[in-house]
Motif scaffolding. Sequence first.
Motif, PDB file in Angstrom:
ATOM      1  N   ILE B 139       0.868  -1.186   0.000  1.00 19.50           N
ATOM      2  CA  ILE B 139       0.000   0.000   0.000  1.00 19.50           C
ATOM      3  C   ILE B 139       0.894   1.222   0.000  1.00 19.50           C
ATOM      4  O   ILE B 139       1.776   1.369   0.854  1.00 19.50           O
ATOM      5  CB  ILE B 139      -0.942  -0.020   1.230  1.00 19.50           C
ATOM      6  N   VAL B 145      -3.348   6.094   4.537  1.00 20.35           N
ATOM      7  CA  VAL B 145      -4.353   5.032   4.638  1.00 20.35           C
ATOM      8  C   VAL B 145      -4.686   4.758   6.107  1.00 20.35           C
ATOM      9  O   VAL B 145      -5.838   4.535   6.465  1.00 20.35           O
ATOM     10  CB  VAL B 145      -3.847   3.750   3.939  1.00 20.35           C
ATOM     11  N   LEU B 153     -11.491   4.104   0.924  1.00 19.73           N
ATOM     12  CA  LEU B 153     -10.566   3.220   0.210  1.00 19.73           C
ATOM     13  C   LEU B 153     -11.315   2.367  -0.814  1.00 19.73           C
ATOM     14  O   LEU B 153     -12.490   2.054  -0.644  1.00 19.73           O
ATOM     15  CB  LEU B 153      -9.863   2.294   1.211  1.00 19.73           C
ATOM     16  N   MET B 157      -7.925  -2.046  -2.067  1.00 16.26           N
ATOM     17  CA  MET B 157      -7.168  -1.512  -0.935  1.00 16.26           C
ATOM     18  C   MET B 157      -7.666  -2.104   0.370  1.00 16.26           C
ATOM     19  O   MET B 157      -6.885  -2.490   1.239  1.00 16.26           O
ATOM     20  CB  MET B 157      -7.347   0.014  -0.875  1.00 16.26           C
ATOM     21  N   ARG B 160      -6.455  -5.509   0.839  1.00 12.84           N
ATOM     22  CA  ARG B 160      -5.047  -5.495   1.272  1.00 12.84           C
ATOM     23  C   ARG B 160      -4.951  -5.215   2.767  1.00 12.84           C
ATOM     24  O   ARG B 160      -4.149  -5.837   3.477  1.00 12.84           O
ATOM     25  CB  ARG B 160      -4.265  -4.423   0.502  1.00 12.84           C
TER      26      ARG B 160
END
Lengths: 324, 288
Positions: B139, B145, B153, B157, B160
Amino acid sequence: MAVITLFGVAVVVFCLLRVVPGDPVAMMVGPAASAADIAALRAHYGLDGPLPLQFLTWLKAALVGDFGTSITRHQSVLSILGAYLPATIELAFSALLVAILLGGATAVVATLLRQHRTSAAIDALNGVFLALPDFIWALILVLAFGVAVPLLPLTGRIDPSIDVPFATNFLLMESIITGRFAVAGNIAAHMAMPTLALALPLAAVIARVLRQALNEAMVQDYVLLARIKGMSELRLILHEALRNAVGPTLALTGVQATFLIGGTVVVERIFAYPGIGNLAIEAVINRDFPLIQGLVLMFGLIFILINIAVDLTVVALNPRLRHV
Amino acid sequence: MSEVLLGVHSLSVRADGGQRILRDVSFDLAPGEVHGLVGESGAGKSTLVKVILGILPRSMVRTGGNVVYCGRDLFTLPAPAFRALLGSEIALIPQDPLTALNPGRRIDAQLTDGFRLKQRLSWRDAEARAVTLLEEVHIREPRRVMRSYPHELSGGMRQRVLIAAAFALDPKLIIADEPTTALDVTVQKQILRLIHGMQERHRTALVFVTHDLGVVAQICDTTSVMYMGKVMEQGPTERLLAAPRHPYTTALIAANPRHDRPESGLKPIPAAVIAAMRAEIAAGDANG
């Protein structure tokens, strides 16, 4: 928006007051007063002249903060409100706080026990609390803690024998802040029954709505995943579910809180609690037009402020509503 | 395969109404190995995952069998001991990244849960570990984030982030429940590669649930093919794909679309295979 609401409230109250039977001047003077005397008094209080003109006169003064003079108390409406409002604010906020804590705790416990038989009992009991209005609770409390087991003082805000100077009319807050806890305790004891009477029905509403929302949140994927992270049941409720469940409850609490403010009128009367609710009843009995007008406007303002506060809190708690 | 990390033995589950959901399912998983659970929807894959994780819905009951993790029977384990295992030794990569993150909590809070609750790290230390984790799942701008809410997101994402969360405490076993199903095809491959890479680096045992034989071929050491809650065929993935012994496996392989031979088209499972399989399952039910 808020200004329009307040203006509407002012117009409606102004018209209603002058339509309902009862004449403040007739209440003031004795039956022997001559027609000329009455007319003079009417002119003095601005009660002669056509209705729209009366309203404009009142509005013009109100816009610069002059809400007139009470007919019965011969004091400015604003100063009377300043003296009585803090008592009601303290009562209403205590009741709101108690209702949120009580209702919230009930919802959390019921959610914890949702696979248990006891949760049905909690629901049933909550239904009873939901069904009884505040003034019934007031009477039940009077019977329980005033008559059967006389634990709590029945009327007033503070023991008259307590003679301490206060800088403000927020007696409870002031005595807590200044560390006079014995005095604070006495005030709290006086407030206990009216607070509970106002809080119990609201607590039941909060418990019911929050429990529903919590039950829905507890089966969401994110709660399941948090469970697989090894979180305890209580932690799941408080940290994962509550945050997302509290929104609708809060919005409803805002609406209900306005009923709570309305409820202070009757409850303050029952406990002879010197707040604006009690004042309002007295003002209506005496047809004290300026005071009623000021009081109703004050209630309107409180409703609006509560709703703004609720909206802001809802947005603060829901990240998806921010930055829009 | 001498050492067994996770042993599922003769697991049977029924719904409230009595219908069988899982029929005598068994498989063993060695440390660091990947076991694939393949099957159509309704094959009982998700139920199997739920039984292992102790989150079987109230509408289903386990009627037999057990799950042994590191020599301990998970069903007789006291609740606090089981909770202690979850998160730190056993983790889940969920199916739908859009609903699996709490919409009301920031990523940093959700990603550091394990560090703070299980390892008692301070917020600062937990945060540093979480940033490292986010870098490990590729990322970019991990700090941004961390401060985001899930709705800010994309799906890829979020998956992840969920993978990072699953690997956070370096568990010995991760259950991946169709982790790519809800994602775009382009993202699917990246996520699959990511899970595979993480699994090899951390030497984590993985139970990989999927309906895609192509995925199984890529990452699973051993595979169970399931139908109607029953394991139809089980074995090393290479052998299973190269020389399937059960007609259903053969049909499944044939049904998998071949991108290198698009002219062959899509082949449905032949009705005869399904009929034979149902007869086999019915005979098994009558005996059991």
